[in-house]
Write a protein that holds these residues in place. Sequence first.
Motif, short mmCIF file in Angstrom:
data_model
loop_
_atom_site.label_atom_id
_atom_site.label_comp_id
_atom_site.label_asym_id
_atom_site.label_seq_id
_atom_site.Cartn_x
_atom_site.Cartn_y
_atom_site.Cartn_z
N LEU A 160 0.83 -1.20 0.00
CA LEU A 160 0.00 0.00 0.00
C LEU A 160 0.87 1.26 0.00
O LEU A 160 0.57 2.23 -0.72
N ALA A 161 1.95 1.25 0.77
CA ALA A 161 2.84 2.41 0.79
C ALA A 161 3.41 2.67 -0.60
O ALA A 161 3.52 3.82 -1.03
N ASP A 162 3.78 1.61 -1.32
CA ASP A 162 4.31 1.79 -2.67
C ASP A 162 3.26 2.36 -3.62
O ASP A 162 3.59 3.08 -4.56
N GLN A 163 1.99 2.03 -3.41
CA GLN A 163 0.94 2.57 -4.27
C GLN A 163 0.66 4.04 -3.96
O GLN A 163 0.29 4.81 -4.85
N LEU A 164 0.84 4.44 -2.72
CA LEU A 164 0.45 5.78 -2.29
C LEU A 164 1.57 6.81 -2.38
O LEU A 164 1.31 8.01 -2.48
N CYS A 165 2.81 6.34 -2.34
CA CYS A 165 3.95 7.26 -2.27
C CYS A 165 4.72 7.28 -3.59
O CYS A 165 4.67 6.34 -4.38
N ASP A 166 5.47 8.36 -3.81
CA ASP A 166 6.26 8.51 -5.01
C ASP A 166 7.60 7.78 -4.92
O ASP A 166 8.23 7.53 -5.95
N LEU A 167 8.04 7.46 -3.73
CA LEU A 167 9.26 6.69 -3.55
C LEU A 167 9.23 6.05 -2.17
O LEU A 167 8.85 6.70 -1.19
N VAL A 168 9.62 4.78 -2.11
CA VAL A 168 9.76 4.06 -0.84
C VAL A 168 11.15 3.47 -0.81
O VAL A 168 11.54 2.73 -1.71
N GLN A 169 11.92 3.79 0.23
CA GLN A 169 13.28 3.28 0.39
C GLN A 169 13.36 2.47 1.67
O GLN A 169 12.95 2.94 2.74
N ILE A 170 13.89 1.27 1.56
CA ILE A 170 13.99 0.35 2.70
C ILE A 170 15.46 0.02 2.91
O ILE A 170 16.16 -0.36 1.98
N ASN A 174 17.98 -2.08 5.88
CA ASN A 174 18.28 -2.71 7.15
C ASN A 174 19.52 -2.05 7.71
O ASN A 174 20.50 -1.81 6.99
N THR A 175 19.49 -1.74 9.00
CA THR A 175 20.54 -0.90 9.58
C THR A 175 21.66 -1.67 10.25
O THR A 175 22.59 -1.08 10.77
N GLY A 176 21.59 -3.01 10.26
CA GLY A 176 22.69 -3.80 10.79
C GLY A 176 22.63 -4.07 12.27
O GLY A 176 23.47 -4.79 12.81
N ASP A 177 21.66 -3.53 12.97
CA ASP A 177 21.52 -3.77 14.41
C ASP A 177 20.15 -4.37 14.71
O ASP A 177 19.51 -4.02 15.69
N ALA A 178 19.72 -5.28 13.85
CA ALA A 178 18.41 -5.93 13.98
C ALA A 178 17.27 -4.93 13.90
O ALA A 178 16.19 -5.12 14.47
N SER A 179 17.51 -3.84 13.20
CA SER A 179 16.46 -2.84 12.98
C SER A 179 16.50 -2.40 11.53
O SER A 179 17.36 -2.80 10.75
N SER A 180 15.55 -1.58 11.16
CA SER A 180 15.47 -1.12 9.78
C SER A 180 14.82 0.25 9.75
O SER A 180 14.24 0.72 10.74
N VAL A 181 14.92 0.89 8.58
CA VAL A 181 14.30 2.19 8.38
C VAL A 181 13.58 2.16 7.04
O VAL A 181 14.07 1.60 6.06
N ILE A 182 12.39 2.73 7.01
CA ILE A 182 11.61 2.84 5.78
C ILE A 182 11.31 4.32 5.58
O ILE A 182 10.70 4.96 6.42
N ARG A 183 11.76 4.83 4.43
CA ARG A 183 11.60 6.25 4.12
C ARG A 183 10.58 6.41 3.01
O ARG A 183 10.71 5.82 1.94
N LEU A 184 9.55 7.21 3.26
CA LEU A 184 8.46 7.47 2.32
C LEU A 184 8.59 8.89 1.79
O LEU A 184 8.77 9.83 2.57
N ARG A 185 8.47 9.05 0.47
CA ARG A 185 8.56 10.38 -0.13
C ARG A 185 7.36 10.64 -1.03
O ARG A 185 6.94 9.77 -1.79
N VAL A 186 6.84 11.85 -0.94
CA VAL A 186 5.77 12.30 -1.81
C VAL A 186 6.14 13.70 -2.30
O VAL A 186 6.60 14.55 -1.52
N ARG A 187 5.95 13.94 -3.62
CA ARG A 187 6.27 15.26 -4.16
C ARG A 187 5.32 16.31 -3.57
O ARG A 187 4.11 16.08 -3.46
N LEU A 188 5.88 17.46 -3.26
CA LEU A 188 5.05 18.54 -2.72
C LEU A 188 4.09 19.08 -3.77
O LEU A 188 2.99 19.48 -3.44
N LEU A 189 4.52 19.09 -5.02
CA LEU A 189 3.64 19.52 -6.10
C LEU A 189 3.51 18.38 -7.10
O LEU A 189 4.41 18.16 -7.92
N ARG A 190 2.45 17.61 -7.02
CA ARG A 190 2.23 16.51 -7.95
C ARG A 190 1.62 17.05 -9.22
O ARG A 190 0.67 17.82 -9.19
N SER A 191 2.21 16.66 -10.36
CA SER A 191 1.70 17.15 -11.65
C SER A 191 0.43 16.42 -12.01
O SER A 191 0.13 15.35 -11.50
#
Length: 322
Positions: free
Chosen positions: A293-303, A305-322
Amino acid sequence: MAHPAAASRTVPPQYDDVYRHEVFLYGDEGEYVSVLSEFVQGGLAAGESVLVAVPQDRLSALRSILSDTEGRLQFADMSTVGNNPGRIIGMWHDFLDGCEGPARGIGESVFVGRDPDQIEECRRHERLLDVAFAGRPFQLVCPYDVAGLDDDVLDGARAVHPVVLGASGRTVSPTFHVDELLTDLFQGSLAPPPATRTEMEFGRQELAAVRRFVGGQAVQLGLDGDAAADMVLAADEIATNYVVHGGSRAVVRCWGDGEWFVCEIQGSGTIRDPFAGRIRPRADQPGGRGLWLADQLCDLVQIRNTGDASSVIRLRVRLLRS
């Protein structure tokens, strides 16, 4: 779907009449149209279905000279359907599931105008294609603009495609290598959040506060109502996954940079499925909808793994969508 682990190899995998994956390094529009129209027409003549997914300007050039009276040729604007590279494998998956026999595709996922983060996610996407479609009767050509893209991007394209296609024919890419394809896809680091970020820590009982926080930040930093609502829904899905399945507290961070609104969530647990979020979950599948769902809703999803049994997911949406 089971995806076999890819062994280390320096020759094209499954390079036969079943599955092919080639990069086409083109120099100008004339070469682009000539080579790709021949590829499409060859598929149609063989009774194959063909999907052409390239940016709109290139799409117009191909559409003007290609025709199909039997309904086997489809066109898609890659800058729309593949705006988020995380959606592209799902597009090919749906296309192939609707084909009754062999098929061909043209997929220009990397094009002039993509920023470095988008190109990096495209590179990771390209690395998955050989695993996603190995053994399927599918020929895929990925065009790259030699004149418009940086040399390091073109070098990266050669490294993730087993075969290079040109006006003079096909050659094996000498730098193609796929070892550790499935184990390192989410390794690497993202650029650190800016000092101007706003963040909050949360647990399972504070998901409503996360939604209010993300929604407030989104509007404050310039997202319109619909885009802000999309971001809130995507962030809620990811945040819920972290505190329900990760079993501990997590952190959500938000910031803007004038072009993008960014929401990042970091918590316990690592992402192991390289296809997470890329293919539509089955109706009877118990999980896996959050990232999709995040991939459908956002303009970019970056995943990552941080190496300490954790992870980060970064969601980006353009401020001005054409």
